[in-house]
Design a protein around this motif. Structure first.
Motif, PDB file in Angstrom:
ATOM      1  N   THR A  31       4.607   7.826   4.622  1.00 38.10           N
ATOM      2  CA  THR A  31       5.813   7.368   5.301  1.00 38.10           C
ATOM      3  C   THR A  31       5.728   5.886   5.643  1.00 38.10           C
ATOM      4  O   THR A  31       4.860   5.467   6.404  1.00 38.10           O
ATOM      5  N   ALA A  32       6.639   5.085   5.084  1.00 39.43           N
ATOM      6  CA  ALA A  32       6.596   3.640   5.302  1.00 39.43           C
ATOM      7  C   ALA A  32       6.740   3.282   6.777  1.00 39.43           C
ATOM      8  O   ALA A  32       6.059   2.387   7.282  1.00 39.43           O
ATOM      9  N   PHE A  33       7.640   3.957   7.494  1.00 42.91           N
ATOM     10  CA  PHE A  33       7.831   3.678   8.914  1.00 42.91           C
ATOM     11  C   PHE A  33       6.515   3.863   9.671  1.00 42.91           C
ATOM     12  O   PHE A  33       6.175   3.086  10.552  1.00 42.91           O
ATOM     13  N   ALA A  34       5.792   4.923   9.338  1.00 49.18           N
ATOM     14  CA  ALA A  34       4.545   5.225  10.036  1.00 49.18           C
ATOM     15  C   ALA A  34       3.472   4.186   9.715  1.00 49.18           C
ATOM     16  O   ALA A  34       2.670   3.825  10.588  1.00 49.18           O
TER      17      ALA A  34
ATOM     18  N   ALA B 239       0.827  -1.209   0.000  1.00 50.57           N
ATOM     19  CA  ALA B 239       0.000   0.000   0.000  1.00 50.57           C
ATOM     20  C   ALA B 239       0.859   1.256   0.000  1.00 50.57           C
ATOM     21  O   ALA B 239       0.556   2.239  -0.688  1.00 50.57           O
ATOM     22  N   CYS B 240       1.939   1.223   0.781  1.00 54.00           N
ATOM     23  CA  CYS B 240       2.801   2.397   0.895  1.00 54.00           C
ATOM     24  C   CYS B 240       3.458   2.741  -0.437  1.00 54.00           C
ATOM     25  O   CYS B 240       3.429   3.897  -0.879  1.00 54.00           O
ATOM     26  N   PHE B 241       4.022   1.746  -1.096  1.00 51.86           N
ATOM     27  CA  PHE B 241       4.736   2.043  -2.340  1.00 51.86           C
ATOM     28  C   PHE B 241       3.784   2.370  -3.482  1.00 51.86           C
ATOM     29  O   PHE B 241       4.103   3.190  -4.350  1.00 51.86           O
ATOM     30  N   ASN B 242       2.606   1.750  -3.488  1.00 53.69           N
ATOM     31  CA  ASN B 242       1.610   2.148  -4.484  1.00 53.69           C
ATOM     32  C   ASN B 242       1.237   3.616  -4.318  1.00 53.69           C
ATOM     33  O   ASN B 242       1.129   4.366  -5.296  1.00 53.69           O
ATOM     34  N   THR B 243       1.053   4.027  -3.065  1.00 55.64           N
ATOM     35  CA  THR B 243       0.702   5.419  -2.779  1.00 55.64           C
ATOM     36  C   THR B 243       1.863   6.353  -3.104  1.00 55.64           C
ATOM     37  O   THR B 243       1.678   7.420  -3.707  1.00 55.64           O
ATOM     38  N   SER B 244       3.071   5.956  -2.700  1.00 51.29           N
ATOM     39  CA  SER B 244       4.238   6.814  -2.910  1.00 51.29           C
ATOM     40  C   SER B 244       4.454   7.140  -4.378  1.00 51.29           C
ATOM     41  O   SER B 244       4.718   8.300  -4.744  1.00 51.29           O
TER      42      SER B 244
END
Length: 206
Positions: A115-118, A61-66
């Motif tokens: 933010t992936a960490f978040a 989800a994070c990288f798709n959004t980024s």
């Protein structure tokens, strides 16, 4: 960050969450939560399965959004401020985030939002809250970071809620100069939503 104005507490939070592989810290956090509850082997296996599915889905989800929003990071925005069509910003070609004051580590070469960490922290903390039916806990944890800029002795925190740990994790990305506030807090929210879906639909559901 170089030239920053962090408080001592903000500096501690930044250093505590400076592990470049957040899965290590959150695995340790979950192990301590399991130890507090004295879970049997089946419940332990189920919780780790839920948690790691959350982490995998968080990455997706994070990288798709980024790469959909393709937002720049502080480092790029500040260094290239002369090109942002905003007369109120001034470039600083020498600016670096605090996490790369040590030349052995680097800003992640991916867009900032979210933010992936978040996302990781939000997902893991929410999964623990859902699994145990409460946000309350009592966990003392020491950073897993091997970054040489982190003070010795390594910083530790005692958390009385899972949500506080997730929020500190999110804020650390702001304090370090890696990410913008919206990127971090929206990432944490995304992680919570992922945890809710995984908990409801996988490994026995609610």
């Amino acid at each position: 960050m170089v030239g920053g104005n962090r408080t001592a507490e903000e500096e501690k939070i930044s250093q505590f969450y400076s592990e470049n592989r957040p899965s290590l810290l959150w695995n340790d956090f979950v192990r301590k939560a399991i130890g507090n509850k004295h879970l049997d082997a089946w419940k332990t296996a189920r919780l780790f399965a839920l948690m790691h599915v959350c982490m995998a889905e968080s990455n997706n989800a994070c990288f798709n959004t980024s790469y959909h929003f393709y937002s720049w990071r502080h480092e790029t925005a500040i260094r290239l401020a002369a090109t942002d069509y905003n007369d109120n910003t001034q470039p600083d070609a020498a600016w670096v985030p605090s996490k790369i004051e040590n030349p052995s580590s680097h800003t992640p070469p991916v867009p900032s939002y979210v933010t992936a960490f978040a996302v990781y922290g939000g997902a893991t903390a929410e999964m623990l809250r859902l699994f145990f039916g409460s946000d309350e806990t009592s966990i003392k944890i020491t950073t897993t970071s091997t970054n040489p800029v982190v003070a010795d002795p390594k910083p530790s925190f005692h958390y009385t809620s899972y949500s506080k740990a997730a929020r500190d994790n999110s804020l650390s990305m702001i304090y370090s100069g890696w990410d913008f506030r919206k990127s971090a807090l929206d990432g944490e929210k995304m992680g919570k939503q992922i945890a809710e879906y995984v908990f409801t639909h996988h490994f026995g559901g609610k």
